[in-house]
Design an enzyme around this catalytic site. Sequence first.
Site, PDB file in Angstrom:
ATOM      1  N   LYS C  79      -8.694   5.521   1.117  1.00  0.00           N
ATOM      2  CA  LYS C  79      -7.556   4.612   0.903  1.00  0.00           C
ATOM      3  C   LYS C  79      -7.347   3.775   2.159  1.00  0.00           C
ATOM      4  O   LYS C  79      -7.405   4.298   3.277  1.00  0.00           O
ATOM      5  CB  LYS C  79      -6.305   5.442   0.587  1.00  0.00           C
ATOM      6  CG  LYS C  79      -5.075   4.634   0.176  1.00  0.00           C
ATOM      7  CD  LYS C  79      -3.885   5.546  -0.153  1.00  0.00           C
ATOM      8  CE  LYS C  79      -2.695   4.769  -0.711  1.00  0.00           C
ATOM      9  NZ  LYS C  79      -1.560   5.655  -1.054  1.00  0.00           N
ATOM     10  N   SER C 158       0.588   4.563  -5.608  1.00  0.00           N
ATOM     11  CA  SER C 158       0.012   3.448  -4.882  1.00  0.00           C
ATOM     12  C   SER C 158      -1.493   3.553  -4.626  1.00  0.00           C
ATOM     13  O   SER C 158      -2.120   2.551  -4.308  1.00  0.00           O
ATOM     14  CB  SER C 158       0.693   3.341  -3.512  1.00  0.00           C
ATOM     15  OG  SER C 158       0.404   4.492  -2.727  1.00  0.00           O
ATOM     16  N   SER C 182       2.242   9.031  -5.257  1.00  0.00           N
ATOM     17  CA  SER C 182       1.163   8.042  -5.170  1.00  0.00           C
ATOM     18  C   SER C 182      -0.248   8.590  -5.331  1.00  0.00           C
ATOM     19  O   SER C 182      -1.202   7.823  -5.411  1.00  0.00           O
ATOM     20  CB  SER C 182       1.238   7.290  -3.838  1.00  0.00           C
ATOM     21  OG  SER C 182       2.258   6.330  -3.895  1.00  0.00           O
TER      22      SER C 182
END
Lengths: 95, 485, 494
Positions: C79, C158, C182
């Site tokens: 990420k 997210s 997330s």
Amino acid sequence: MALDRDDVRKIAFLARIKVPDAELAPLADELNGIIGWVEQLSEVDTDGVEPMTSVTEMTLKSRDDAVSDAGYPDRVVRNAPDRAGDFYAVPKVVE
Amino acid sequence: MTYLIQGDTGDWEVVIGLEVHAQVSSEAKLFSGSPTAFGAEPNTQVSLVDAAMPGMLPVINKFCVEQAVKTGLGLQAAINLHSVFERKNYFYADLPQGYQISQYQHPIVGEGTVILDMPDGTSREIGIERLHMEQDAGKSMHDQDPKRSFIDLNRAGVCLMEIVSKPDLRSPEEAGVFVRKLRSILRYLGTCDGNMEQGSMRADVNVSVRHPGETEYRTRAEIKNVNSVRFIMQAIEVEAARQVETWEAGDEVVQETRLFDPDRAETRSMRAKEFAHDYRYFPDPDLLPVDLDQAFVDGIAAALPELPDAKKERFIADFGLSAYDAGVLVADRETAAFFENVAEGRDAKQAANWLTTNLFGALNAAGKDIAESPVSAAQLGELLDLMADATISGRIAKDVFEEMFETSKDPGAIVEEKGLKQITDTGAIEAAVDQVINDNPGQADEVRGGNDKAIGWFVGQVMKATQGKANPQMVNQLLRDKLKG
Amino acid sequence: MAKLNDLTLAEARDGLAAGDFSAVELAEDCIAAMEAARDLNLFITETPEIARERAAQSDARRAAGGAHGAMDGIPIAVKDLFCTEGVLTTAASHILDGFHPPYESTVSQNLIDAGAVMLGKTNLDEFAMGSANMTSYYGPVKNPWVGAAGEDLVPGGSSGGSVAAVAANVCPGSTGTDTGGSIRQPASLCGVVGLKPTYGRCSRWGIVAFASSLDQAGPFARTVRDSAIMLKAMAGHDPKDSTSAPVEVPDFEAAITGDVKGLRVGIPKEYTLDGMPAEIQALWDRGAEWLKQQGAEIVPVSLPHTKYALPAYYIVAPAEASSNLARYDGVRYGLRVDGDSLDEMYENTRGAGFGAEVRRRVMIGTYVLSAGYYDAYYVKAQQVRTKILNEFKQTFADVDVLLTPTAPNAAFPIGAKMDDPVAMYLNDIFTVPANMAGLPGISVPAGLDADGLPLGLQIVAKPFDEETMFRAADALERAAEFTAKPKYLGGQGG
Ligand SMILES: [Mg+2]
Ligand SMILES: [Zn+2]
């Protein structure tokens, strides 16, 4: 209490975020929507309840007083949008 | 000794509170492993944590916590076993995180006391409100470039103790004595080097004025970051005068931060910077509360050095010094230790005299402090011994001291080298006395006629004749025997 | 032969160990899949050179008999919230333009040390603020699953790029971060396993902070076992993070015993929402039944303050974020938009650098901390948080784990729900309580809705009891027999 345009302007300045005048009112509406929703917390009886400071039961860890870092100004300033030698540079501050 | 400002509407007294920022003498910063030494090249003492790179996190330096506790104990203050680091949020170029990690609602040290010994012999008790730990900011330089300010983060993250006094000070002089006393205590404790030129100690000065007898405080102004005792006193003086003028003109003093300009001897509003400040303190979620146990605090308390107040009492009691001399000698830890070394097993009052007059005088003239003294405590002690056993006279001792200060030689060696040993041989002194009497019959008659003062003149002549080496008591005695006997 | 990028992490591990293929071959298939899947907008930065280099190093280690363990040679996606040394790190924000960290986050370093092979940095909601991956400066991520009418769906957020990369078989595992859901919510929306460990299990050092007291890193993978393998490599005490727990990291994979007999599974009644799709309720009931059939005991429990977790979260998280994001000021890195004064430069930079959702949250956070409102909002929320934590503690005195739905809905079309922030926030209603109390939680794909879209179930466990969490999750996974695949696999859409 609902936020108005002036409140939003003040908050935006505190947060140093430029908000064009035209966006103040719609932003106030959005923020009021969120604040109105979180205000349901007032239903909860919190008399005498300690506010949380840490979710896990830990004690503060600490370091010894020893120099273990630094001495690499290039790594420190390498990403700076403006610099002068190994100084960071910003628009002139008048005190 | 009340400090009052005479205004058109009557007298005004000054109410002063100080927030002293003292840098903890640590090797590394409060929340990062970078060094704290003064005067390094720009951004060389900056870690990624200090530069607030994304994802960087603070880890506390336990030595700094110990120093804060130690300082609290030295200020006779309450130690809070539970304290909390909070973020003070504001934007400034030298504040890389956009917040300062500080303590707000729960400082590590609570209320304490500092005793001031005023030069007129009175003493004042000044309350300490609190002591908290916080990060220093970096440094902005505004005069290097026409359009830009330059930022150096070497200081950013250095551990400060903010020591806040109660508004108990009533004159510039008291404020000066307070800062000197605080500095003395910190240096005794070793928690801060007290070096004001290097910024290790600086003060925010809160000043207000009121008519004597008023029970409420009037609005105060805060003069930021004043970095010498002299400037603190000056700043108070001019700010108090300004406020009296303001009130008397029918205006209001506004609560604001001001800047002291020593060149113009005035304070100036920093209102631009003040605009819309709202620090939004909240507990730093990257850290946990500081929870100390009592045993830890007790351990520090047990190892505390003797502090100036206690030392002063002891000097008075054990050495019979005057309160004034004792006060002067204990102000600095090294001076006190020097004195004790000299006084040990000797005449303490004489030791005190030699220190405060001769040594301090010479050091002052040479611009040196006690740590740089060319004369060691052992050497000064030996000099006193040479006087005590009558090897040299006090008069000669002064010359020997001068030589010692210049060369760092031992006094015994100097006396030997220069043949300064006192003449105690009665025959030799008698010969000199006779010679002087014979050479000055007129003066001799005066003495015989009852003018005792003239004996002093004869003593001087004999001492001159023996290059100061004759024992003055013996000279005196012989002159009396011969002229009046 | 199937492409190597289709293998699970455990299969890839075993194949590498058996010498069936090399790490370089595995990496090449994953790189090809990454490139083929560009239409999904999974990556902000692809790093195939790094992948090839690390894969070659892995093969060399293995040839020399010194392989580092289960993760050695395994391709992963990271990420773009984890700082990676010398590799652009953006947090999907304009404000971090051009930022190349001179350091590596602890978690990504742990993965490097374990031999993992980074394919690239994945797209996400800006500063991890969002539940649909719609707020990225680099554009939305598409869910590899598509709607009934073929419409593009959100992957959740997210961690949208990371989850979709695993769902689309670009790689067997990826890293995410979970502040309010997330990891778990997008895992549910994309049909993969995603977990948030106990707060303090993974170091936060070097991860761009959103809300410090809530942020935790965790893995995405296609199986519970793979997640256990990957978490082991990510976790561990870090002296550089004051909130990282000084505890041993157990062998999570070994905890997957297949035995849940006698396990006490709490079903919190407050997680039944008005208007929740019936199929989610049905799936939840089915999940309880599956565990019961394997010998677990189902225990109805009550967590009455659950409904306040989300509003309290929307005070605490923005408050912390408003302060954490103050460092993005145009001085030391990232974007600068000039101004005539320092303040103007700040305002211009932050006005242009932050997107609408970040701006909203920073302003909410600024407001709730400001003078006169701090006690009413921030302190109140932290008190509510204490109550929530205490409630969990009481409940966990009686049960071993909780079973809940992961999300209140399946994946929705890109662009939906965007105009009402609060409606968007409700996506995290089931995941946020675990963050507020620091508890570990895992989402396991458990079924499909009427449109053929995946739905997950969540297991929440006691602090530092990820082992029991994995054991229960494995039992769910085996019973669910979730084998459905998204339309886009390895970027090869139907
Ligand atoms: Mg101050
Ligand atoms: Zn301060």
